[in-house]
Scaffold this motif. Sequence first.
Motif, PDB file in Angstrom:
ATOM      1  N   ILE A 191      11.674  10.812 -16.397  1.00 37.30           N
ATOM      2  CA  ILE A 191      12.997  10.614 -15.802  1.00 37.30           C
ATOM      3  C   ILE A 191      12.905  10.896 -14.312  1.00 37.30           C
ATOM      4  N   GLY A 192      13.443  10.010 -13.507  1.00 36.31           N
ATOM      5  CA  GLY A 192      13.439  10.202 -12.064  1.00 36.31           C
ATOM      6  C   GLY A 192      14.658  10.972 -11.595  1.00 36.31           C
ATOM      7  N   ILE A 193      14.434  12.055 -10.850  1.00 37.26           N
ATOM      8  CA  ILE A 193      15.518  12.865 -10.293  1.00 37.26           C
ATOM      9  C   ILE A 193      15.170  13.239  -8.849  1.00 37.26           C
ATOM     10  N   SER A 245      15.374   8.279  -2.207  1.00 32.65           N
ATOM     11  CA  SER A 245      16.343   7.187  -2.228  1.00 32.65           C
ATOM     12  C   SER A 245      15.672   5.829  -2.067  1.00 32.65           C
ATOM     13  N   SER A 246      14.562   5.790  -1.334  1.00 35.49           N
ATOM     14  CA  SER A 246      13.911   4.518  -1.027  1.00 35.49           C
ATOM     15  C   SER A 246      13.019   3.977  -2.132  1.00 35.49           C
ATOM     16  N   ASP A 247      12.674   4.803  -3.136  1.00 32.64           N
ATOM     17  CA  ASP A 247      11.722   4.321  -4.145  1.00 32.64           C
ATOM     18  C   ASP A 247      12.260   4.333  -5.569  1.00 32.64           C
ATOM     19  N   GLN A 292      10.911  -0.486 -11.715  1.00 35.78           N
ATOM     20  CA  GLN A 292      10.276  -1.793 -11.864  1.00 35.78           C
ATOM     21  C   GLN A 292       8.864  -1.685 -12.410  1.00 35.78           C
ATOM     22  N   TYR A 293       8.145  -0.601 -12.050  1.00 36.86           N
ATOM     23  CA  TYR A 293       6.760  -0.442 -12.489  1.00 36.86           C
ATOM     24  C   TYR A 293       6.621   0.537 -13.661  1.00 36.86           C
ATOM     25  N   ALA A 343       0.820  -1.217   0.000  1.00 38.22           N
ATOM     26  CA  ALA A 343       0.000   0.000   0.000  1.00 38.22           C
ATOM     27  C   ALA A 343       0.842   1.249   0.000  1.00 38.22           C
ATOM     28  N   GLY A 344       1.924   1.261   0.820  1.00 39.55           N
ATOM     29  CA  GLY A 344       2.756   2.454   0.886  1.00 39.55           C
ATOM     30  C   GLY A 344       3.436   2.737  -0.430  1.00 39.55           C
ATOM     31  N   ALA A 345       3.902   1.658  -1.087  1.00 37.16           N
ATOM     32  CA  ALA A 345       4.561   1.824  -2.374  1.00 37.16           C
ATOM     33  C   ALA A 345       3.566   2.243  -3.431  1.00 37.16           C
ATOM     34  N   MET A 346       2.346   1.675  -3.345  1.00 36.66           N
ATOM     35  CA  MET A 346       1.327   2.014  -4.330  1.00 36.66           C
ATOM     36  C   MET A 346       1.021   3.499  -4.318  1.00 36.66           C
ATOM     37  N   ALA A 347       1.079   4.105  -3.148  1.00 38.25           N
ATOM     38  CA  ALA A 347       0.786   5.533  -3.050  1.00 38.25           C
ATOM     39  C   ALA A 347       1.768   6.353  -3.849  1.00 38.25           C
ATOM     40  N   VAL A 348       2.989   5.812  -3.996  1.00 39.89           N
ATOM     41  CA  VAL A 348       4.005   6.540  -4.749  1.00 39.89           C
ATOM     42  C   VAL A 348       3.676   6.553  -6.230  1.00 39.89           C
ATOM     43  N   VAL A 349       3.145   5.413  -6.719  1.00 34.91           N
ATOM     44  CA  VAL A 349       2.956   5.293  -8.148  1.00 34.91           C
ATOM     45  C   VAL A 349       1.563   5.662  -8.631  1.00 34.91           C
TER      46      VAL A 349
END
Length: 271
Positions: A34-36, A81-83, A89-90, A6-12
């Motif tokens: 692009i992720g920065i 840094s954590s995601d 991956q997604y 759930a926590g990760a889903m909130a990011v995406v």
Amino acid sequence: MRVPKAGAMAVVVGLALTATGCGGDEGPQGTLSIGIKFDEPGVGLREPGGTFTGFDVDVATYIAKELGYKPEQIEFKKVDSSDRELLLQYNEVKFVAASYSINDKRKAKVDFAGPYFTAHQDILVRADDNSITKAEDLNNKRLCSVSGSTSATNVKEKLAPKAGLLELGGNSECIIALQEGSADAMTTDNSILAGYAAQKGNTGKFKLLGLSLSNESYGIGVKKGNKELVEKINAALKKMVADGAWDAAVKKNFGSANYRNEPAPQITTGS
């Protein structure tokens, strides 16, 4: 298919999917995500007006150009840094340029292009403080770092066992603590420290000690298995060094904060 927690889903959730279809001679259609980092002056920073600045931003923009994308097709997305691995991956970003140190643990989850920059753990102090010239001088001093970072622990365990650790939520908070005197020094990668020291409003207030307490090779993170993209990014990085754009980006973003950067590293990833 595994569903993220759930926590990760909130990011995406809510992030736009990246369209990267080909458009013949006109180049790729759609956007390139692009992720920065959004909060590292000199490295990756979202300015108040919504523009983006920093060395990683310049590197990412150069790569995008070599991949055939125009500036208006680039969509920068915030990564912490954590995601970083999660977003790759997604497929929420095509690649990550975010002070992303290459190590074996991360290589098990993503592929890397590069390295494109070599950083070292360093220490930042106030410009008028001459009592700290080496890590050992931090004994009985207050050293600030981001909570969960290994940087301060590295200093305390190996070099200054009597240092007092002040762990805060972000590097910006450590800079404030250093400026206000509630911390005597802060530590993280020298590229990040140099960016803060060179930031408008901070010029002349801080100085780097110029130490090399660790070696950090920054790479461009790519989804695991996308070897073709790794090779294309490596080609773009080599071209950026060859035509002088790499050196220009270093000088523009890190300024004069007693920062002595390493030369552009040799590309060691890919075939």
